[in-house]
Design a protein around this motif. Structure first.
Motif, PDB file in Angstrom:
ATOM      1  N   TYR A 157       0.842  -1.194   0.000  1.00 36.42           N
ATOM      2  CA  TYR A 157       0.000   0.000   0.000  1.00 36.42           C
ATOM      3  C   TYR A 157       0.882   1.250   0.000  1.00 36.42           C
ATOM      4  O   TYR A 157       2.069   1.211   0.349  1.00 36.42           O
ATOM      5  CB  TYR A 157      -0.925   0.005   1.220  1.00 36.42           C
ATOM      6  CG  TYR A 157      -0.201  -0.005   2.555  1.00 36.42           C
ATOM      7  CD1 TYR A 157       0.098   1.192   3.225  1.00 36.42           C
ATOM      8  CD2 TYR A 157       0.173  -1.214   3.156  1.00 36.42           C
ATOM      9  CE1 TYR A 157       0.761   1.176   4.447  1.00 36.42           C
ATOM     10  CE2 TYR A 157       0.828  -1.235   4.367  1.00 36.42           C
ATOM     11  CZ  TYR A 157       1.129  -0.037   5.017  1.00 36.42           C
ATOM     12  OH  TYR A 157       1.787  -0.043   6.223  1.00 36.42           O
ATOM     13  N   LEU A 158       0.250   2.349  -0.386  1.00 38.56           N
ATOM     14  CA  LEU A 158       0.868   3.658  -0.281  1.00 38.56           C
ATOM     15  C   LEU A 158       0.320   4.370   0.942  1.00 38.56           C
ATOM     16  O   LEU A 158      -0.811   4.123   1.367  1.00 38.56           O
ATOM     17  CB  LEU A 158       0.578   4.508  -1.523  1.00 38.56           C
ATOM     18  CG  LEU A 158       1.164   4.067  -2.871  1.00 38.56           C
ATOM     19  CD1 LEU A 158       0.711   5.020  -3.970  1.00 38.56           C
ATOM     20  CD2 LEU A 158       2.672   4.004  -2.814  1.00 38.56           C
ATOM     21  N   LEU A 159       1.123   5.293   1.480  1.00 40.23           N
ATOM     22  CA  LEU A 159       0.696   6.109   2.609  1.00 40.23           C
ATOM     23  C   LEU A 159       0.684   7.566   2.164  1.00 40.23           C
ATOM     24  O   LEU A 159       1.681   8.072   1.626  1.00 40.23           O
ATOM     25  CB  LEU A 159       1.648   5.931   3.792  1.00 40.23           C
ATOM     26  CG  LEU A 159       1.264   6.650   5.085  1.00 40.23           C
ATOM     27  CD1 LEU A 159      -0.053   6.081   5.627  1.00 40.23           C
ATOM     28  CD2 LEU A 159       2.372   6.509   6.124  1.00 40.23           C
ATOM     29  N   VAL A 206      -3.629   3.630   0.824  1.00 36.06           N
ATOM     30  CA  VAL A 206      -4.100   3.331  -0.537  1.00 36.06           C
ATOM     31  C   VAL A 206      -3.592   1.954  -0.930  1.00 36.06           C
ATOM     32  O   VAL A 206      -2.393   1.779  -1.198  1.00 36.06           O
ATOM     33  CB  VAL A 206      -3.595   4.386  -1.543  1.00 36.06           C
ATOM     34  CG1 VAL A 206      -4.107   4.065  -2.940  1.00 36.06           C
ATOM     35  CG2 VAL A 206      -4.020   5.783  -1.109  1.00 36.06           C
ATOM     36  N   PRO A 207      -4.446   0.926  -0.940  1.00 34.24           N
ATOM     37  CA  PRO A 207      -3.991  -0.427  -1.307  1.00 34.24           C
ATOM     38  C   PRO A 207      -3.509  -0.488  -2.758  1.00 34.24           C
ATOM     39  O   PRO A 207      -4.134   0.080  -3.669  1.00 34.24           O
ATOM     40  CB  PRO A 207      -5.252  -1.278  -1.117  1.00 34.24           C
ATOM     41  CG  PRO A 207      -6.117  -0.495  -0.178  1.00 34.24           C
ATOM     42  CD  PRO A 207      -5.855   0.952  -0.515  1.00 34.24           C
ATOM     43  N   LEU A 208      -2.393  -1.186  -2.935  1.00 33.56           N
ATOM     44  CA  LEU A 208      -1.853  -1.417  -4.274  1.00 33.56           C
ATOM     45  C   LEU A 208      -2.039  -2.859  -4.717  1.00 33.56           C
ATOM     46  O   LEU A 208      -2.358  -3.135  -5.864  1.00 33.56           O
ATOM     47  CB  LEU A 208      -0.357  -1.059  -4.308  1.00 33.56           C
ATOM     48  CG  LEU A 208       0.014   0.403  -4.088  1.00 33.56           C
ATOM     49  CD1 LEU A 208       1.522   0.563  -4.088  1.00 33.56           C
ATOM     50  CD2 LEU A 208      -0.615   1.286  -5.157  1.00 33.56           C
ATOM     51  N   GLU A 209      -1.802  -3.796  -3.792  1.00 34.13           N
ATOM     52  CA  GLU A 209      -1.969  -5.226  -4.081  1.00 34.13           C
ATOM     53  C   GLU A 209      -2.683  -5.865  -2.890  1.00 34.13           C
ATOM     54  O   GLU A 209      -2.535  -5.419  -1.754  1.00 34.13           O
ATOM     55  CB  GLU A 209      -0.615  -5.916  -4.286  1.00 34.13           C
ATOM     56  CG  GLU A 209       0.190  -5.405  -5.458  1.00 34.13           C
ATOM     57  CD  GLU A 209       1.540  -6.106  -5.539  1.00 34.13           C
ATOM     58  OE1 GLU A 209       1.607  -7.172  -6.186  1.00 34.13           O
ATOM     59  OE2 GLU A 209       2.502  -5.608  -4.925  1.00 34.13           O
ATOM     60  N   TRP A 210      -3.422  -6.918  -3.188  1.00 31.20           N
ATOM     61  CA  TRP A 210      -4.143  -7.610  -2.127  1.00 31.20           C
ATOM     62  C   TRP A 210      -4.171  -9.095  -2.454  1.00 31.20           C
ATOM     63  O   TRP A 210      -3.757  -9.520  -3.546  1.00 31.20           O
ATOM     64  CB  TRP A 210      -5.560  -7.044  -1.963  1.00 31.20           C
ATOM     65  CG  TRP A 210      -6.283  -6.901  -3.288  1.00 31.20           C
ATOM     66  CD1 TRP A 210      -7.067  -7.816  -3.905  1.00 31.20           C
ATOM     67  CD2 TRP A 210      -6.211  -5.766  -4.158  1.00 31.20           C
ATOM     68  NE1 TRP A 210      -7.519  -7.331  -5.098  1.00 31.20           N
ATOM     69  CE2 TRP A 210      -7.013  -6.066  -5.278  1.00 31.20           C
ATOM     70  CE3 TRP A 210      -5.565  -4.525  -4.099  1.00 31.20           C
ATOM     71  CZ2 TRP A 210      -7.179  -5.177  -6.344  1.00 31.20           C
ATOM     72  CZ3 TRP A 210      -5.736  -3.639  -5.150  1.00 31.20           C
ATOM     73  CH2 TRP A 210      -6.536  -3.964  -6.252  1.00 31.20           C
ATOM     74  N   ASN A 211      -4.641  -9.869  -1.511  1.00 31.48           N
ATOM     75  CA  ASN A 211      -4.674 -11.310  -1.710  1.00 31.48           C
ATOM     76  C   ASN A 211      -5.489 -11.639  -2.958  1.00 31.48           C
ATOM     77  O   ASN A 211      -6.674 -11.286  -3.045  1.00 31.48           O
ATOM     78  CB  ASN A 211      -5.309 -11.970  -0.473  1.00 31.48           C
ATOM     79  CG  ASN A 211      -5.385 -13.481  -0.605  1.00 31.48           C
ATOM     80  OD1 ASN A 211      -4.717 -14.093  -1.434  1.00 31.48           O
ATOM     81  ND2 ASN A 211      -6.211 -14.090   0.246  1.00 31.48           N
TER      82      ASN A 211
END
Length: 1358
Positions: A157-159, A206-211
């Protein structure tokens, strides 16, 4: 500000450290976040040690200032409170929620409320989770979990952070956008301590990748503490005046710190000045900060003391930026955010004298000397401290020292402006607009680094055409296309890709079009064209689906930021676009401007000029002497030895001893005429110079300036095995070292700046000259000849050999003021040989053996080069590991070398594949480089392979283990073979020393001839040495280190060189029948002849081989210059005559000849023409019997010569012969270099020359006559100085000599007018004057380098 009043309070150093809240030892090793605090304390402590002039109140103010700085900079050490767990659910927000039980209010770490965390309605990259902390807070760490009991978690994620919920900023570290590593399951906690703390009110994840087998799911915690500050808001017309208690304030030290945020690119933030020209100004100019300081001058209003420094970039982004200015005397540290520039002010003084007041936020008072076209600052300033005084706090409390000018408020107003970032080639923003019958109106602001890109596309109403606004080569262009295929083009502006905000106002009404750039009326461009606008406005690019219909983009996508978009004078609501309620977009970042200045800091090394685009930066290395993506690698070799082994000959070269290190290249003379390669560096005073009238109290001081800096000389000397500098002291009643035991009258100073009381030939600490060491001084009671104080001329001359003291920079002479006392000195050039790095090698004998060295530090730039040779199919050359990062170079297969590394972005490889095997036991060269732009690898002369680094990834290579050479930490895949000249970032590793104490590794490596033997030319043999090789030229007609130096001579009429063949062991060893060696008769079945010649004289005898029974071989030029060969192999028959070519070979050009006979077949080649084969008649006797001698030039015993040969022998040969070789013997070389040999005799005048192929382009034979201007040979003991020192007694003689010289010049000019002729070579024999090819042209000396190597002309009269 530090007053000049006295203060003796110096007992609170430890208390100050405690007040900072840090342990001193810990603080020493802190990262960038604590640099300002540490610098301030060092600054403060140094000042307290040096200046005991602080009044107590100012002392306390400084301590208060430091505590504030420490509190801000060291926030991460004691600021670790849980900030989220106690917050109400109302302060959580998100882009969407899957259901009410998945709302953002349930996203607290380790909680199981609701559905166990937050999940959005859709899992895509447009989702975010937001937390409002209620006020600006110090944030030092974050932690995440997945949603409880689910398969929903975020992998990365981004911050982002903001003070207002608008104009977000992404968290960065290492100057790149950093994606935080998230979770790998639902319940594990992953915590990240921020590299530098954040001060903000709102955070957004801000999610970038997830399961991939679940959804986005998050629970979070934020760590930090409260943050208090004093803020002032300036409206561009206001300021704060800080007035002093006295008329003027004089300081030797100042510390100023503040934070600011603004949207304006220009504005004065600080100004103060004095009556004598002193001033200090801090000003924002085009988004960069300019600090101007003038400490005044003795001349009123002089600009000599003015110093200006610029730092920072893109500072008009409405985000907080920090500034610290620290000055002590002339030394200034200027820091903006985390970038610091150190500089010294110009001028004569150390004090800053400011009259009456300092102004902050602008210059409100008329009468100041600054240019009033400067704008005042418009924005917010926080925690403004001036020498310990909290300016804003005083202003808030209405203290009398502060005068508020204009409207200054004490809270920071935030403009509600929403920027948007176009970050990819697929980015676009679609906004609707009502179609207009009478035109359109659109305006917006943009900033970018790219020169080209589509800004706006509008399809005109009813498909009647299109409006395109775009950038082209940094210029703004408007293209209006009509269905009638007419096109209107309008252009304005230049260099709009400078990263600054630029505004565009486009209006079209009633067939009239105008466009205004940057609100400058002068930039407005008008045109006559009718436009009916459409209802779709595409900004930045076109979507793929409508490219052929509603939008077309032939200019490329726009990469940059836009804001303040107005269509028909109505502002665009980008939040509605972000929520999907209006328009459309792709690959945008809404509510932030993601522009980055990739040239700050400037990663272009060695003075390279940085330029950039949106995604990367470029380095212009022109004029830097360096190359590569970041101007890291030197274009020059590191030593004369390296140039030599690339086949170069003596000459001037630039060498770079530390390679990619900070010391630049230096120009040297490389003398490659000997087995040792000498590096010669000259200075400015090589002549023998007389000294009179000096005493011990007032000595004569001589400075020597070299054509290089001391840093360059030290780097060069350290890389050499041996250095020397010849020093001579000629004296008459002038003592030198005053031995034994006295105080020296004369001494010298080297680069260590220490007094040296030993002389040439002696050693440090031994106050003697050469004669004192050898015990042969003129007076054995003294250790120097000159110390005997003799009334006759004598000298002490020798070489200084201790490298650490060289070169000599000064000589001080102090005993030439007595009656008849005088002295003269001469210092030779600095001469060094033996590159201690080039041949430094180690042999690895087992796969488990390796050498280890300290950790390699190549965080931002790493270059590695070495030679290797092996017969193994694979092996690791070197490896260095970190916690996660690593770098490795290995032979992956017999034909493949691989550079691999990881800086946090995943493993990265660069591979070079060779078309041939690299495990051939030959030396191969590897050069690898890794920097933040790219990684590259080159092997030998194969094409260089390179791969670019990601534009926004990690950039620092962080290693921690030892460096392993020849193996790995696991002792697997070790290298078997030799590694040589291993250099890392310009530093050579001493493989040999480390190998001496390491099992399985041996120092050095033999077998150099297998790789370098081909450098021994012209029949030279390669000889192995421990640290290299040498060429044996004894069987070659050439000489020199590579057997490439021609042996040439000028022949006058009648000159004869006779080489006795019947006594030659070389001829005997080359016999076709070795058994005949026992006989005095030498019989040949083959001849191999090679030579070069140059002449304009015919007929000529080039070469003649005689025998005892009237057989011969004659090579001649006929009267018409044709080349002829006569073989007479049977004394009873006529000779065989071969006319090779009827052209005139006596044309003054150099020609090379090869003649080879094998039995009856003769092969002849002249110059580069094809070899011609001739066959002797079948009845010819093929044996050349009882050969006697080889003759070059005139055959003296001519009684038995045939008439045709006799005709060519009239004067013998007149011209130049070079590189003569016959069956392995070299008669010309023996005659010139071994004149005492019994095999050779010379009659007449023979002059060694340089008429060979090295100057083949010239038509006249040139005799080399090098001159050495630095004649430093010793003068005979007891003899006065001659031709070097002009004493007073020689003045009259000198005047007479000048008069005679003038008279002779007049006579010479007159004679030339009477008789003009071309320059002829004049020998000691006047009959040689008529031959033009004997011109003796002296080699011109380099005007700036007087130490040309002497190879004096040799003449033989035998």
């Amino acid at each position: 500000m530090e007053s000049t009043a006295a203060n003796d309070g110096m007992t609170e150093k430890e208390t100050d450290n405690q007040n900072c809240g840090l342990d001193y030892q810990k603080r020493r090793y802190k990262a960038n976040g604590n640099r300002l605090c540490n610098t301030a304390f060092k600054f403060y402590k140094v000042n307290r040690m040096l200046q005991q002039q602080l009044v107590l109140i100012q002392h306390l103010q400084y301590r208060k200032h430091f505590k504030v700085l420490c509190k801000e900079q060291d926030l991460a050490d004691d600021c670790d409170d849980h900030l989220v767990s106690d917050l109400p659910q109302l302060v959580f927000d998100s882009s969407s929620e899957l259901s009410s039980s998945h709302s953002p209010g349930f996203a607290k770490l380790n909680r199981r409320d609701g559905a166990g965390g937050w999940s959005p309605l859709e899992s895509n990259k447009h989702q975010w989770l937001q937390i409002d902390l209620g006020e600006r807070t110090g944030i030092t760490a974050v932690a995440t979990q997945g949603r409880y009991g689910s398969s929903d978690w975020v992998i990365s994620y981004l911050l982002m952070f903001s003070d207002t919920g608008r104009n977000w900023k992404q968290y960065r570290q290492e100057d790149s956008i950093w994606a935080f590593t998230g979770n790998s399951n639902a319940d594990g906690v992953v915590r990240h301590k921020l590299q530098h703390s954040i001060k903000a009110r709102l955070l957004r994840f801000v999610p970038l990748e997830w399961n991939p087998h679940g959804r986005i799911g998050m629970r979070v915690e934020v760590y930090g503490c409260s943050y208090k500050s004093d803020v002032a808001d300036f409206d561009g017309r206001s300021s704060l005046l800080y007035r002093f208690n006295q008329k003027s304030m004089s300081t030797v030290k100042d510390i100023i710190s503040l934070k600011f945020k603004t949207m304006q690119s220009d504005g004065v933030m600080l100004h103060g000045e004095g009556q004598r020209g002193d001033c200090i100004t801090l000003e924002l100019k085009k988004g960069k900060l300019s600090l101007e300081i003038n400490l005044g001058s003795t001349k009123l209003h002089s600009i000599n003391g003015h110093t200006s420094v610029t730092l920072g970039s893109l500072l008009d982004d409405q985000h907080w930026h920090s500034i610290t200015i620290e000055r002590y005397n002339k030394q200034v540290n200027f820091t903006v955010d985390k970038h610091t520039q150190h500089f010294r002010t110009k001028g004569e003084f150390d004090h800053l004298d400011i009259d009456y007041e300092l102004s902050f936020g602008g210059i409100p008072v008329p009468g100041k000397s600054v240019n009033f076209l400067r704008k005042n600052f418009h924005g917010c300033i926080e925690n403004l401290y001036y020498n310990g005084v909290n300016i804003i706090d005083l202003a808030k409390r209405h203290k009398p020292q502060i005068h508020i000018m204009g409207n200054v408020s004490f809270s920071c107003s935030e403009p509600h402006i929403i920027p948007v970032t176009f970050m990819a080639s697929s980015s676009y923003l679609l906004l609707p607009g009502p179609p207009q019958m009478d035109g359109l109106s659109v305006s917006f602001q943009f900033r970018t680094w790219n020169k080209a890109g589509l800004l706006l596309y509008n399809g005109l109403r009813e498909a009647s055409g299109a409006l395109q606004i775009h950038l082209s080569d940094g210029k703004l262009k408007i293209t209006i296309l009509k269905l009638s295929r007419t096109q209107t083009d309008i252009a304005t502006g230049t260099e709009l890709n400078d990263g600054q905000w630029h505004s565009i106002h486009f209006n079209a009404r009633r067939n009239h079009v105008s466009i205004t750039l940057d609100n400058d009326a002068a930039s407005t461009v008008h045109s006559i064209v009718q436009i009916h606008s459409g209802n779709s406005y595409y900004f930045g690019g076109c979507p793929e689906t409508v490219r052929n219909a509603g939008c077309s983009n032939p200019y490329g996508a726009f990469h940059g930021c836009m804001r303040l978009i107005f269509i028909d004078n109505q502002p665009a609501d980008l939040i509605l676009v972000q929520q999907g309620l209006q328009g459309n977009f792709s690959d945008l970042q809404i509510d932030l401007c993601g522009i980055v200045d990739r040239c700050l800091p400037n990663y272009c090394e060695h003075g390279g000029e940085c330029s950039q685009s949106w995604n990367t930066f470029y380095c212009d290395c022109a004029g830097t002497d360096y190359k590569g993506a970041t101007c890291h690698n030197s274009v020059h070799e590191q030593s004369c030895e390296a140039y030599k082994h690339k086949g170069n000959t003596s000459g001037f070269f630039s060498i770079d001893p530390d390679g990619s290190g900070p010391v630049g290249p230096l120009l040297v003379y490389c003398n490659m005429t000997e087995d040792k390669t000498w590096t010669v560096i000259q200075h400015n005073n090589t002549e023998l110079t007389i000294v009179r009238g000096s005493t011990a109290e007032k000595p004569h001081l001589v400075h020597f300036n070299y054509n290089a800096s001391m840093e360059q000389l030290q780097a060069m000397i350290n890389s050499m095995d041996y250095c020397e500098q010849k020093v001579a002291y000629h004296c008459r009643k002038s003592r030198l070292l005053n031995t034994p035991g006295g105080v020296p009258f004369t001494w010298w100073i080297g680069r260590t700046n220490d007094k040296q009381a030993y002389w040439g030939g002696s050693s440090p600490g031994v106050q003697k000259c050469v004669c004192g060491l050898e015990g042969n001084c003129l007076d054995t009671n003294y250790h120097c000849n000159c110390d005997a104080d003799n009334d006759k001329w004598t000298n002490d001359t020798g070489h200084l050999l201790y490298k650490d003291h060289l070169p000599v920079t000064q000589i001080i002479i102090g005993d030439t003021d007595r009656m008849n006392s005088e002295a003269a000195y001469r210092l030779g050039p600095l001469r060094c040989h033996g590159d201690r790095n080039y041949w430094n090698a180690a042999s690895f004998n087992t796969e488990s053996s390796y050498l280890h060295f300290p950790t390699f530090h190549g965080e931002l730039s790493a270059d590695i080069s070495f030679f290797f040779k092996t017969t193994a199919s694979s092996g690791v050359f070197l490896e260095n590991l970190g916690i996660k990062d690593f770098i490795r170079i290995e032979l992956n297969s017999p034909m493949e070398v691989v550079l691999s590394f990881d800086v946090g972005n995943g493993p990265f490889e660069v591979t070079v594949k060779s078309p041939t095997h690299l495990n051939d036991n030959q030396w191969h060269y590897v050069e690898a480089e890794r920097n933040i732009r790219e990684a590259s690898l080159q092997v030998d002369h194969l094409p260089r392979e390179a791969q670019e680094a990601p534009s926004d990834g990690h950039i620092q290579l962080q290693l921690s283990s030892q460096l392993f050479v020849g193996g790995t930490a696991s002792r697997q895949k070790g290298f078997l073979g030799c590694v040589r000249s291993l250099r890392l970032n310009g530093i050579t590793l001493d493989l040999e020393e480390r190998a001496k104490i390491t099992p399985g590794v041996k120092p050095g490596c033999l077998g150099h001839c297998s790789s370098y033997g081909n450098l021994c030319h012209n029949g030279g043999r390669c000889i192995e040495k421990y640290n290299g090789y040498s060429c044996n030229c004894s069987r070659s007609a050439y000489d020199g280190p590579f057997c490439k130096k021609e042996i040439s001579a000028l022949f006058d009429p009648g000159t004869s060189l006779i080489y006795t063949l019947e006594k030659s062991s070389t001829i005997v060893s080359n016999l076709s029948d070795p058994s005949s060696a026992a006989s005095s008769d030498v019989t040949l079945l083959r001849e191999n002849i090679a030579f070069s010649f140059r002449t304009t004289h015919t007929p000529s005898m080039l070469l003649y081989i005689s025998s005892l029974n009237e057989e011969y071989l004659a090579v001649t030029l006929s009267k018409n210059g044709s080349f002829q060969i006569r073989y007479k192999l049977d004394g009873d028959k006529d000779p065989v005559f071969l006319s090779i070519d009827t052209r005139n070979w006596a044309n003054g050009q150099l020609h090379s000849v090869k003649i080879d006979r094998e039995g009856k077949d003769i092969y002849i080649q002249i110059d580069q023409s094809a070899t011609v084969k001739y066959s002797l008649p079948s009845v010819t006797d093929l044996e050349f019997n009882t050969i006697k001698s080889l003759i070059l030039g005139k055959v003296m015993d001519s009684d038995n010569l045939d008439k045709d040969v006799l005709r060519a022998n009239t004067e013998g040969y007149v011209g130049c012969l070079s590189s003569v070789q016959f069956n392995g013997i070299t008669p010309l070389k023996v005659a010139l270099h071994h004149p005492g040999s019994p095999l050779v005799s010379v009659k007449g005048h023979l002059v060694e020359s340089n008429c060979g192929s090295s100057i083949a382009s010239e038509s006249i034979a040139v005799t080399t006559s090098y001159s050495l201007t630095d004649h430093s040979g010793a003068i005979d003991v007891g003899q006065p100085l001659k031709n070097s020192v002009r004493s007073d007694s020689a003045v009259i003689g000198g005047v007479i000599a000048i008069v005679i010289f003038v008279v002779l010049c007049v006579i010479a000019v007159t004679g030339r007018l009477l008789y003009r002729h071309k320059g002829t070579y004049r020998t000691n024999e006047t009959k040689g004057a008529e031959y033009a090819e004997n011109a003796d042209t002296t080699l011109k000396n380099n005007a700036n380098y007087q130490d040309s190597i002497s190879e004096g002309k040799k003449e033989y009269f035998i």
